[in-house]
Design an enzyme around this catalytic site. Structure first.
Site, PDB file in Angstrom:
ATOM      1  N   GLU A 270       0.823  -1.197   0.000  1.00  0.00           N
ATOM      2  CA  GLU A 270       0.000   0.000   0.000  1.00  0.00           C
ATOM      3  C   GLU A 270       0.867   1.261   0.000  1.00  0.00           C
ATOM      4  O   GLU A 270       0.514   2.267  -0.635  1.00  0.00           O
ATOM      5  CB  GLU A 270      -0.944   0.004   1.205  1.00  0.00           C
ATOM      6  CG  GLU A 270      -1.983  -1.103   1.176  1.00  0.00           C
ATOM      7  CD  GLU A 270      -2.816  -1.073  -0.090  1.00  0.00           C
ATOM      8  OE1 GLU A 270      -3.356  -0.003  -0.426  1.00  0.00           O
ATOM      9  OE2 GLU A 270      -2.918  -2.122  -0.759  1.00  0.00           O
ATOM     10  N   TRP A 273       1.867   1.684  -3.539  1.00  0.00           N
ATOM     11  CA  TRP A 273       0.828   2.256  -4.388  1.00  0.00           C
ATOM     12  C   TRP A 273       0.914   3.782  -4.363  1.00  0.00           C
ATOM     13  O   TRP A 273       0.743   4.449  -5.394  1.00  0.00           O
ATOM     14  CB  TRP A 273      -0.566   1.813  -3.922  1.00  0.00           C
ATOM     15  CG  TRP A 273      -1.046   0.525  -4.528  1.00  0.00           C
ATOM     16  CD1 TRP A 273      -1.171  -0.682  -3.917  1.00  0.00           C
ATOM     17  CD2 TRP A 273      -1.499   0.324  -5.882  1.00  0.00           C
ATOM     18  NE1 TRP A 273      -1.663  -1.623  -4.796  1.00  0.00           N
ATOM     19  CE2 TRP A 273      -1.881  -1.031  -6.001  1.00  0.00           C
ATOM     20  CE3 TRP A 273      -1.626   1.163  -6.988  1.00  0.00           C
ATOM     21  CZ2 TRP A 273      -2.356  -1.567  -7.192  1.00  0.00           C
ATOM     22  CZ3 TRP A 273      -2.105   0.633  -8.179  1.00  0.00           C
ATOM     23  CH2 TRP A 273      -2.465  -0.714  -8.271  1.00  0.00           C
ATOM     24  N   TRP A 302     -19.706   9.547 -20.939  1.00  0.00           N
ATOM     25  CA  TRP A 302     -20.185   9.592 -19.564  1.00  0.00           C
ATOM     26  C   TRP A 302     -21.485  10.396 -19.466  1.00  0.00           C
ATOM     27  O   TRP A 302     -21.753  11.279 -20.276  1.00  0.00           O
ATOM     28  CB  TRP A 302     -19.142  10.234 -18.652  1.00  0.00           C
ATOM     29  CG  TRP A 302     -17.830   9.536 -18.584  1.00  0.00           C
ATOM     30  CD1 TRP A 302     -16.641   9.993 -19.077  1.00  0.00           C
ATOM     31  CD2 TRP A 302     -17.555   8.265 -17.987  1.00  0.00           C
ATOM     32  NE1 TRP A 302     -15.635   9.081 -18.820  1.00  0.00           N
ATOM     33  CE2 TRP A 302     -16.164   8.006 -18.152  1.00  0.00           C
ATOM     34  CE3 TRP A 302     -18.335   7.315 -17.334  1.00  0.00           C
ATOM     35  CZ2 TRP A 302     -15.545   6.859 -17.683  1.00  0.00           C
ATOM     36  CZ3 TRP A 302     -17.719   6.151 -16.865  1.00  0.00           C
ATOM     37  CH2 TRP A 302     -16.350   5.938 -17.040  1.00  0.00           C
ATOM     38  N   ASN A 337     -10.848   1.825   2.502  1.00  0.00           N
ATOM     39  CA  ASN A 337     -10.354   1.689   1.134  1.00  0.00           C
ATOM     40  C   ASN A 337     -11.211   0.767   0.275  1.00  0.00           C
ATOM     41  O   ASN A 337     -11.474   1.058  -0.897  1.00  0.00           O
ATOM     42  CB  ASN A 337      -8.908   1.184   1.134  1.00  0.00           C
ATOM     43  CG  ASN A 337      -8.314   1.211  -0.267  1.00  0.00           C
ATOM     44  OD1 ASN A 337      -8.272   2.254  -0.906  1.00  0.00           O
ATOM     45  ND2 ASN A 337      -7.890   0.062  -0.761  1.00  0.00           N
ATOM     46  N   TRP A 355     -15.963   9.984 -13.986  1.00  0.00           N
ATOM     47  CA  TRP A 355     -15.134   9.748 -12.801  1.00  0.00           C
ATOM     48  C   TRP A 355     -14.603  11.047 -12.212  1.00  0.00           C
ATOM     49  O   TRP A 355     -14.314  11.126 -11.015  1.00  0.00           O
ATOM     50  CB  TRP A 355     -13.975   8.809 -13.136  1.00  0.00           C
ATOM     51  CG  TRP A 355     -13.066   9.282 -14.237  1.00  0.00           C
ATOM     52  CD1 TRP A 355     -13.182   9.024 -15.576  1.00  0.00           C
ATOM     53  CD2 TRP A 355     -11.886  10.101 -14.100  1.00  0.00           C
ATOM     54  NE1 TRP A 355     -12.166   9.631 -16.277  1.00  0.00           N
ATOM     55  CE2 TRP A 355     -11.352  10.288 -15.399  1.00  0.00           C
ATOM     56  CE3 TRP A 355     -11.246  10.687 -13.013  1.00  0.00           C
ATOM     57  CZ2 TRP A 355     -10.201  11.044 -15.635  1.00  0.00           C
ATOM     58  CZ3 TRP A 355     -10.091  11.439 -13.240  1.00  0.00           C
ATOM     59  CH2 TRP A 355      -9.581  11.608 -14.537  1.00  0.00           C
ATOM     60  N   TRP A 378      -9.421   6.727  -8.654  1.00  0.00           N
ATOM     61  CA  TRP A 378     -10.623   6.951  -9.451  1.00  0.00           C
ATOM     62  C   TRP A 378     -10.449   6.457 -10.884  1.00  0.00           C
ATOM     63  O   TRP A 378     -11.362   5.862 -11.472  1.00  0.00           O
ATOM     64  CB  TRP A 378     -11.007   8.433  -9.428  1.00  0.00           C
ATOM     65  CG  TRP A 378     -11.905   8.714  -8.268  1.00  0.00           C
ATOM     66  CD1 TRP A 378     -11.556   9.217  -7.048  1.00  0.00           C
ATOM     67  CD2 TRP A 378     -13.300   8.446  -8.205  1.00  0.00           C
ATOM     68  NE1 TRP A 378     -12.640   9.277  -6.227  1.00  0.00           N
ATOM     69  CE2 TRP A 378     -13.737   8.815  -6.912  1.00  0.00           C
ATOM     70  CE3 TRP A 378     -14.232   7.929  -9.101  1.00  0.00           C
ATOM     71  CZ2 TRP A 378     -15.058   8.681  -6.502  1.00  0.00           C
ATOM     72  CZ3 TRP A 378     -15.553   7.802  -8.701  1.00  0.00           C
ATOM     73  CH2 TRP A 378     -15.957   8.175  -7.418  1.00  0.00           C
TER      74      TRP A 378
END
Length: 458
Positions: A270, A273, A302, A337, A355, A378
């Site tokens: 993590e 990331w 979208w 998360n 998004w 996202w």
């Protein structure tokens, strides 16, 4: 007597602070400065809880620095664009020989620092504070990484060969001074659930690494459990550094940290990331400008339906796990998360809403808002980003709730109107007067999502 200053940004700590340590070694007298940019915060609608958290963190930093004999000046610069002039005026006022700061890697921050360097006639000393410098690692062909797994493997090898060293607190520069206090800058919401003192945050880190990291992989996806570190707000403001996290993790878990499938190794992942999304934001600055990492996905058709967006934002979608997640965010300024993935997938893949609307809402609400990580998350959910899994990864919100909150302990904490239900009915409520019906049929929405992406190739 020479005087230098340390410019604090997203690094509000004294321990393991490379710029502060360098400044203390370089000069007889050291000052510290933080520039408030309330106009910028208003433009980006920074969450009230984050404003309060930032103010508390600055007050704590001022207290820490005061014990070292360093005064923290909190200067209202108005707007981000005014920082070169504000920094130049500050340097002239105190006749500074140099200003030390940590290098930042987003495109706007790079441009800001270049402008500040010119305004200071070369006196700005930028020091790398990264766990993984975005320029340090590249693929064998010299290109930047685009996929997390090979990036993380390379990072592990790199860090195993040169394990990062944490710096001690700098030596005292003089007698203690009276700490300054940060002014209120806009609407605030109490953030007292999140510690800001050095002792409290370090204790939080030690407790997690000693007591919960071992079970992190098994517990991290269940929002009703205390399975995560909840250190993300402190990391976002730099109250603690990734190096401190990794060092404490190794102290408690030893060689397990290098095993990606172990609990400690999973938490280490993590941290990586966070580094990966910084790597992406630096090498592909289009993502900072509101563009998709995968350019062709900017053509996705979208929807921009305010009514559906409001239902999602307020936690009134008729899907209990999504509603509980969004209500947790609204009430606490934080979200687990796993729930971030579920709620983001729902907005993009069930409601087919851009998004970028969700990304903006999270930045405006989260106490731990971090641009690179938020953007990366996202885009991962929307299938416009770096993830190797293709667009047909679509979370089923009902089965996600059944899997990760099977007995509804988390759901009922935030959606108490369902407390008479249990089992399957809790995750798929019947028609009720006091709870909304599902605003979309997931099975139908899934087919539409597949078509939206398949049409890009047509």
């Amino acid at each position: 007597m020479s005087t230098v200053a340390v410019w604090f940004r997203h690094d509000l700590r004294c321990l393991d602070h490379r710029a502060l340590s360098a400044a203390c070694e370089a000069a007889d007298s050291v000052r510290a400065v933080y520039f408030l940019c309330p106009e910028q915060l208003d433009e980006h609608v920074i969450a009230p809880i984050r404003r309060h958290y930032l103010r508390r963190a600055l007050d704590e930093l001022a207290t820490q620095l005061a014990t070292l004999g360093i005064e923290l000046d909190i200067v209202n610069a108005g707007h981000f664009r005014a920082l070169p002039q504000a920094l130049s005026a500050y340097a002239d006022k105190f006749q500074l020989e140099a200003v030390y700061a940590h290098k930042e890697w987003l495109v706007d921050e790079i441009a800001r620092d270049e402008a500040c360097q010119q305004a200071l006639n070369g006196k700005l000393q930028l020091i790398d504070d990264s766990l993984i410098n975005p320029l340090a690692l590249s693929k064998d062909d010299g290109d930047p990484y685009k996929v997390f797994t090979p990036f993380s493997k390379r990072c592990r090898t790199y860090l195993q060969q040169q394990f990062p060293r944490c710096l001690r607190r700098p030596t005292t520069k003089g007698v203690s001074v009276i700490p300054s206090q940060c002014p209120v800058f806009g609407d605030e919401k109490p953030s007292t659930d999140w510690p800001v003192t050095e002792e409290a945050v370090l204790n939080q880190l030690r407790t997690f690494c000693a007591e919960r990291a071992e079970d992190y992989q098994e517990q991290r996806d269940f929002p009703a459990e205390q399975g995560t570190s909840t250190l993300s707000p402190a990391l976002a403001l730099g109250i603690i550094s990734p190096r401190q996290c990794l060092a404490r993790l190794q102290a408690e878990a030893g060689e397990q940290i290098w095993e990606a499938k172990s609990g400690p190794g999973c938490w280490f992942n993590e941290l990586l990331w966070r580094e990966f999304y910084r790597h992406i934001a630096f090498h592909f600055p289009r993502v900072v400008k509101g563009k998709a990492f995968q350019p062709h996905t900017d053509k996705v058709a979208w929807r921009y339906d305010q009514k559906d967006f409001d239902a999602w934002r307020e936690g009134n979608t008729g899907y209990p796990i999504v509603d509980a997640a969004m209500r947790q965010l609204k009430e606490t300024g934080w979200m687990h998360n796993r729930l971030r993935m579920i709620s983001a997938s729902f907005l993009c893949k069930d409601l087919h809403i851009d998004w970028r609307w969700g990304e903006k809402h999270f930045l405006e609400t989260l106490v731990d808002a971090d641009f690179a990580s938020n953007n990366g998350g996202w885009q991962w959910a929307a299938s416009t980003g770096t993830d190797a899994a293709p667009y047909f990864r679509i979370f089923n919100p009902t089965t996600q709730g059944q899997r990760f909150d099977p007995d509804g302990r988390f759901i009922l904490r935030y959606v108490p109107e369902l407390n008479a239900l249990s089992g399957k009915a809790l995750h798929q409520p019947p028609a009720m007067d006091h709870y909304p019906a599902q605003i979309v049929d997931h099975a139908v929405a899934r087919k539409i999502s597949l078509a939206l992406f398949q049409n890009l190739a047509d």
